[in-house]
Design a protein around this motif. Structure first.
Motif, PDB file in Angstrom:
ATOM      1  N   UNK A 230       0.832  -1.209   0.000  1.00 46.43           N
ATOM      2  CA  UNK A 230       0.000   0.000   0.000  1.00 46.43           C
ATOM      3  C   UNK A 230       0.868   1.260   0.000  1.00 46.43           C
ATOM      4  N   UNK A 231       1.978   1.230   0.757  1.00 43.54           N
ATOM      5  CA  UNK A 231       2.891   2.386   0.760  1.00 43.54           C
ATOM      6  C   UNK A 231       3.512   2.589  -0.620  1.00 43.54           C
ATOM      7  N   UNK A 232       3.916   1.484  -1.258  1.00 40.83           N
ATOM      8  CA  UNK A 232       4.537   1.584  -2.581  1.00 40.83           C
ATOM      9  C   UNK A 232       3.557   2.161  -3.605  1.00 40.83           C
ATOM     10  N   UNK A 233       2.307   1.737  -3.516  1.00 39.75           N
ATOM     11  CA  UNK A 233       1.298   2.287  -4.434  1.00 39.75           C
ATOM     12  C   UNK A 233       1.150   3.790  -4.252  1.00 39.75           C
ATOM     13  N   UNK A 234       1.195   4.242  -2.997  1.00 38.34           N
ATOM     14  CA  UNK A 234       1.070   5.672  -2.723  1.00 38.34           C
ATOM     15  C   UNK A 234       2.270   6.447  -3.269  1.00 38.34           C
ATOM     16  N   UNK A 235       3.470   5.839  -3.170  1.00 41.71           N
ATOM     17  CA  UNK A 235       4.678   6.485  -3.683  1.00 41.71           C
ATOM     18  C   UNK A 235       4.640   6.563  -5.205  1.00 41.71           C
ATOM     19  N   UNK A 236       4.244   5.467  -5.842  1.00 41.56           N
ATOM     20  CA  UNK A 236       4.266   5.401  -7.304  1.00 41.56           C
ATOM     21  C   UNK A 236       3.145   6.207  -7.935  1.00 41.56           C
ATOM     22  N   UNK A 237       1.981   6.201  -7.283  1.00 43.11           N
ATOM     23  CA  UNK A 237       0.823   6.857  -7.867  1.00 43.11           C
ATOM     24  C   UNK A 237       0.105   7.688  -6.812  1.00 43.11           C
ATOM     25  N   UNK A 238       0.732   8.794  -6.382  1.00 40.39           N
ATOM     26  CA  UNK A 238       0.096   9.637  -5.364  1.00 40.39           C
ATOM     27  C   UNK A 238      -1.169  10.288  -5.930  1.00 40.39           C
ATOM     28  N   UNK A 239      -2.131  10.446  -5.069  1.00 38.96           N
ATOM     29  CA  UNK A 239      -3.390  11.049  -5.507  1.00 38.96           C
ATOM     30  C   UNK A 239      -3.237  12.563  -5.681  1.00 38.96           C
TER      31      UNK A 239
END
Length: 239
Positions: A230-239
């Motif tokens: 979940x952290x990696x997703x936030x880093x790669x694709x921040x809202x």
């Protein structure tokens, strides 16, 4: 699918990586030919359930460090070359018994692992045979640990990539886009090689501090990997 040329285009971009690649490319031609022809595909379809089944199939490690000949054994092909070849040739992740059988029967795997191992056994005898088996089992369990991380992260929709060329030459265990991941934790092996890359690479710490025993394998905690994804997703694709 990930090819060796994909890996080379992405990572062979600094003075340090070009030095490493050129040095490796000019040494063992049979290793170079195999790795440059390798395509990572089936490994991306391995599920966490398949990894757990393979872990339960593996024997435990025996005590004792073994002979100096076994500890210093460095076959031309690294174990990651063998393991990735087996997965792609079979189209799936095998258990321990099938892995052994394939390495004896398949021409490439036999040349990479089975024949060099038998040559060492012929030198060191019965005690060495047990130590060498321990060495290969340990390497197999380490590969399963890395594939476990890969399967969990990809299960969260992250396009995590792996390839033996990235691992052995550029010291990259796994990556998503320009984010480099170390499934084993600790220092990033590739940071010194890629620190001057432009555009820059970034390095992710999965933050794994808890582990679980599955068969003979010790795997990173599924809960912690889920949070890391979940952290990696936030880093790669921040809202």
């Amino acid at each position: 699918m990930t090819t060796a040329m994909d890996v080379r285009r992405l990572f062979n971009v600094t003075q340090e990586t070009r030095f490493h690649f050129n040095h490796w490319y000019g040494k063992r031609k049979h290793v170079v030919e195999h790795v440059m022809a390798h395509e990572s595909d089936a490994v991306y379809r391995v599920s966490v359930d398949e990894v757990e089944a393979a872990c339960r199939s593996a024997p435990g490690l025996a005590s004792g460090s073994g002979s100096a000949e076994v500890r210093g054994w460095r076959p031309d092909f690294a174990f990651t070359h063998v393991a990735h070849h087996v997965v792609e040739a079979l189209g799936r992740l095998p258990g321990w018994d099938e892995f052994k059988q394939f390495c004896e029967a398949d021409e490439k795997a036999r040349a990479m692992l089975w024949t060099p191992a038998r040559e060492v056994i012929a030198e060191v005898g019965a005690e060495g045979r047990a130590a060498l088996r321990n060495r290969v089992v340990s390497d197999f369990l380490g590969f399963l640990r890395d594939v476990w991380v890969l399967a969990v992260l990809r299960g969260h929709g992250l396009d995590v990539r792996v390839h033996p060329l990235a691992d052995t030459v550029f010291k990259v265990d796994a990556w998503v886009e320009r984010l480099i991941i170390n499934p084993r934790g600790g220092a990033q092996r590739s940071e010194d090689l890629l620190v001057h890359a432009m555009p820059p690479f970034f390095f992710a710490d999965l933050g794994v501090t808890e582990y679980t025993q599955v068969g003979a394998a010790v795997l990173p905690s599924r809960a912690q990997l889920d949070r890391a994804a979940r952290r990696l997703r936030d880093v790669l694709h921040p809202e």
